[in-house]
Enzyme design. Structure first.
Site, mmCIF file in Angstrom:
data_model
loop_
_atom_site.group_PDB
_atom_site.id
_atom_site.type_symbol
_atom_site.label_atom_id
_atom_site.label_comp_id
_atom_site.label_asym_id
_atom_site.label_seq_id
_atom_site.Cartn_x
_atom_site.Cartn_y
_atom_site.Cartn_z
ATOM 1 N N SER A 128 0.789 -1.238 0.000
ATOM 2 C CA SER A 128 0.000 0.000 0.000
ATOM 3 C C SER A 128 0.816 1.280 0.000
ATOM 4 O O SER A 128 0.242 2.370 -0.047
ATOM 5 C CB SER A 128 -0.964 -0.004 1.184
ATOM 6 O OG SER A 128 -1.985 -0.954 0.978
ATOM 7 N N VAL A 129 2.130 1.190 0.023
ATOM 8 C CA VAL A 129 2.946 2.369 -0.282
ATOM 9 C C VAL A 129 2.554 2.886 -1.668
ATOM 10 O O VAL A 129 2.640 4.083 -1.957
ATOM 11 C CB VAL A 129 4.445 2.015 -0.213
ATOM 12 C CG1 VAL A 129 5.312 3.115 -0.812
ATOM 13 C CG2 VAL A 129 4.859 1.761 1.240
#
Length: 409
Positions: A128-129
């Site tokens: 999810s970066v």
């Protein structure tokens, strides 16, 4: 919960995918789902391109920007963990199943280490970066007047008029204050996160599968639950909707836009890539794969208010908007006890603490951590057996803070 000794799960020691061909019991593949089974993930997280289709993010043919080096001994930096026990930077790296980590201070690399099968040139999935990259690109388009955050989502994606997003604004999507029926509970096999994964080709499907087969098809079927803009609710589908909006507003794929506007300008060393669904749509919620050093360049650019490699890569106004954060009162409703005082803005997590830290976070321990006061950036890839970062946040934050204080002396 008792977790295995990280040393016993080292992918090099376990010899995953070694040999020509590898022994049958050492093969990892997408078709049987073994690529997402711990400890096989400790190999798979750095080999996404061998496991599924991808879209390339070209790093360009310009000069590679220099990452100056000024090594510091950080392994022994000491602190107390959440239980009051003595810990060190090195012990934190071990207990959080770190694959690779890099620390920058005042623009120089002071610490860089790779474990297991990772290398400086091997991309690792950022999970999810990825959302923070998509949120940054959306904020860039907004500052340039190419995207109106106050507009309804349907201005850019009319296909979502009958979905949960039919009456939502782009800003509500960017800051994840959407009321949508969708669960991100990884421990629940019936949670919608798994339907999303099957639609996007992230999980194998049965021969009789009748569900959606693309991200676009999945998103149009999501229904409203509650009201928009009441509180922060972390849901990956919002990032996929924002990715759709960004493509429409820019007229480019996420891969091409990121290459042209960010990746080439940073002077990165390597191409990055996105995992894609069955029709080539990038996974904007978690599919970006990149090298640690190039992720550090991006983090340092954000620390420097958008300036890097002798140019203004993104507008300083974009970085300032992100750093100011969102509404902490909306964030607190989501219930993150380890992130007290935080807010969420443009798909970045903003602490509002004394060091003004903000970060990009991904499950299993992926992180871009920016500390403007300490003039420090930490980037970290991990393959923690527990997906939710709550399993490792307590010790990770203490270690990051200890290193920041050490470097400021």
């Amino acid at each position: 919960m008792t977790l295995p000794d990280p040393a016993t799960t080292d992918p090099k020691t376990l010899a995953w995918m070694q040999g020509f061909p590898p022994p049958a019991d050492k093969i990892i593949q997408f078709a049987n789902g073994s690529n997402y089974q711990f400890p096989k993930t400790r190999w798979a997280f750095s080999h996404g391109r061998e496991l599924g289709p991808t879209a390339n993010v070209w790093h360009g043919n310009g000069h590679v920007s220099v990452l100056a080096s000024a090594p510091r001994e950080l392994d022994g930096v000491a602190f107390q963990d959440e239980h009051g026990k003595d810990a060190t930077w090195a012990s934190m790296l071990n207990t959080t199943y770190t694959d690779s980590v890099l620390v920058m201070h005042k623009g120089k690399v002071v610490y860089e280490k790779y474990f297991g099968i990772t290398t400086p040139y091997l991309p690792h999935i950022a999970m999810s970066v990825t959302k923070s990259f998509v949120g940054t690109m959306a904020a860039m388009l907004a500052v340039e007047g190419k995207l109106d955050p106050s507009a309804l989502v349907t201005k850019y994606v009319p296909e979502l008029k009958d979905s949960a997003y039919g009456d939502a604004t782009v800003r509500q999507v960017m800051d994840m204050t959407i009321g949508v029926k969708y669960s991100e509970a990884y421990a629940d096999p019936k949670a919608e996160i798994w339907d999303y994964a099957r639609a996007g080709g992230l999980l194998p499907i049965a021969a009789d599968y009748q569900g959606p087969r693309t991200y676009y098809d999945f998103l149009t079927k999501l229904q409203k639950e509650g009201e928009h803009d009441v509180g922060f609710a972390y849901k990956t589908v919002n990032a996929e909707v924002l990715g759709w909006i960004v493509r429409r507003a820019s007229g480019k794929s996420l891969s091409d836009l990121m290459s042209e506007r960010i990746w080439q300008k940073l002077g990165t060393e390597n191409d990055a890539y996105f995992s894609v669904d069955r029709i080539g749509t990038e996974q904007g919620g978690g599919g970006l794969n990149l090298t640690l050093r190039d992720m550090a360049r991006f983090g340092e650019m954000m620390r420097l208010n958008g300036e890097y490699n002798h140019q203004q890569v993104i507008s300083a106004a974009v970085v300032q908007e992100i750093r100011q954060g969102g509404d902490p009162a909306k964030f607190v409703k989501a219930g993150y006890p380890l992130l007290s005082g935080y807010s969420y803005k443009d798909m970045w997590w903003v602490s509002h603490n004394a060091h003004q830290t903000y970060e990009a976070r991904g499950i299993h321990g992926q992180r871009i951590y920016i500390d403007p006061v300490a003039e420090m950036v930490i980037v970290k890839f991990s393959s923690h057996p527990v997906a939710a970062n709550g399993a490792s946040d307590a010790i990770t934050y203490r270690a990051f803070s200890a290193v920041a204080n050490h470097l400021m002396k």
